[in-house]
Write an enzyme that holds these catalytic residues in place. Sequence first.
Site, short mmCIF file in Angstrom:
data_model
loop_
_atom_site.label_atom_id
_atom_site.label_comp_id
_atom_site.label_asym_id
_atom_site.label_seq_id
_atom_site.Cartn_x
_atom_site.Cartn_y
_atom_site.Cartn_z
N SER A 170 0.84 -1.20 0.00
CA SER A 170 0.00 0.00 0.00
C SER A 170 0.87 1.25 0.00
O SER A 170 1.94 1.27 0.62
CB SER A 170 -0.92 0.03 1.22
OG SER A 170 -1.62 1.26 1.29
N TYR A 173 -2.92 -0.64 9.74
CA TYR A 173 -3.00 -1.13 8.36
C TYR A 173 -1.68 -0.92 7.64
O TYR A 173 -1.15 -1.83 6.99
CB TYR A 173 -4.13 -0.43 7.62
CG TYR A 173 -4.23 -0.82 6.16
CD1 TYR A 173 -4.89 -1.97 5.78
CD2 TYR A 173 -3.66 -0.02 5.16
CE1 TYR A 173 -4.99 -2.34 4.44
CE2 TYR A 173 -3.75 -0.38 3.82
CZ TYR A 173 -4.42 -1.54 3.46
OH TYR A 173 -4.51 -1.89 2.14
#
Length: 255
Positions: free
Chosen positions: A144, A157
């Site tokens: 990400s 995350y």
Amino acid sequence: MTQRLEGKTALVTGSTSNIGRAIAVAFAAEGAHVVVSGRDASKGAAVVSQIRAAGGEADFVRADLDGTPAVSHALAAEATELLGRVDVLVNNAGIYPPSSTATTDEETFDSVFGVNVKAPFFLTQALVPAMVEAGGGVVINLGSWITRLGVPSGSIYSTSKGAMETLTRAWASEFGPRGVRVNAISPGVIASDGWDDATRAAADVMMHGTPAGRSGHPDAIAAAAVYLASEEAAFVHGIVLDVDGGRTGVAVVAA
């Protein structure tokens, strides 16, 4: 048109929607027999129907990947039974419960790392030995952009995705000499088909000042995955391919 994945088999986790769905559809269009996997059987059936209607091969295996070795190993076994072998594994499934460090409880922490790190770890553990025995294979992880460019609501995350990017390099070193290529894709701000106009506009704001200037589409990630899974990437090992509209690699200039 040459089908770059003709004769290959693939398991794509979290492929009942968004990026995972786009990857599964793209793989099938390139000739791969795909196992679609996720928690929602009705959504999985829809993806399989879409692929088959276009002339591709696909099956659905329901899996609620929670990080336990038993669940990951069971998915690996069922996918292998359906396909005969798994040539390409895409570790896409992940969760992102928005929370700050102050509001993250232990259950949330463990859940995020269970789904985002432990599940792909044990799935890779289960499938790579057969790839090695068969003479080769491919593992593609999903990272990400917020792993390298922090946002205030994504500490857990982003850390979990950072772990996957690190595992990508470690696995490339561990498995590459044995014939298994391991790489990762780091998506930027990617629009979901379910977003309303306000959500899409808010996402586009995060891309202001970037070369792309807007959020991306899941198909952009799917195209990168096809490349990494194909023989075109035969000399590519251990990279994290940024598909983010320039969000992390280019200085963002405020308008």
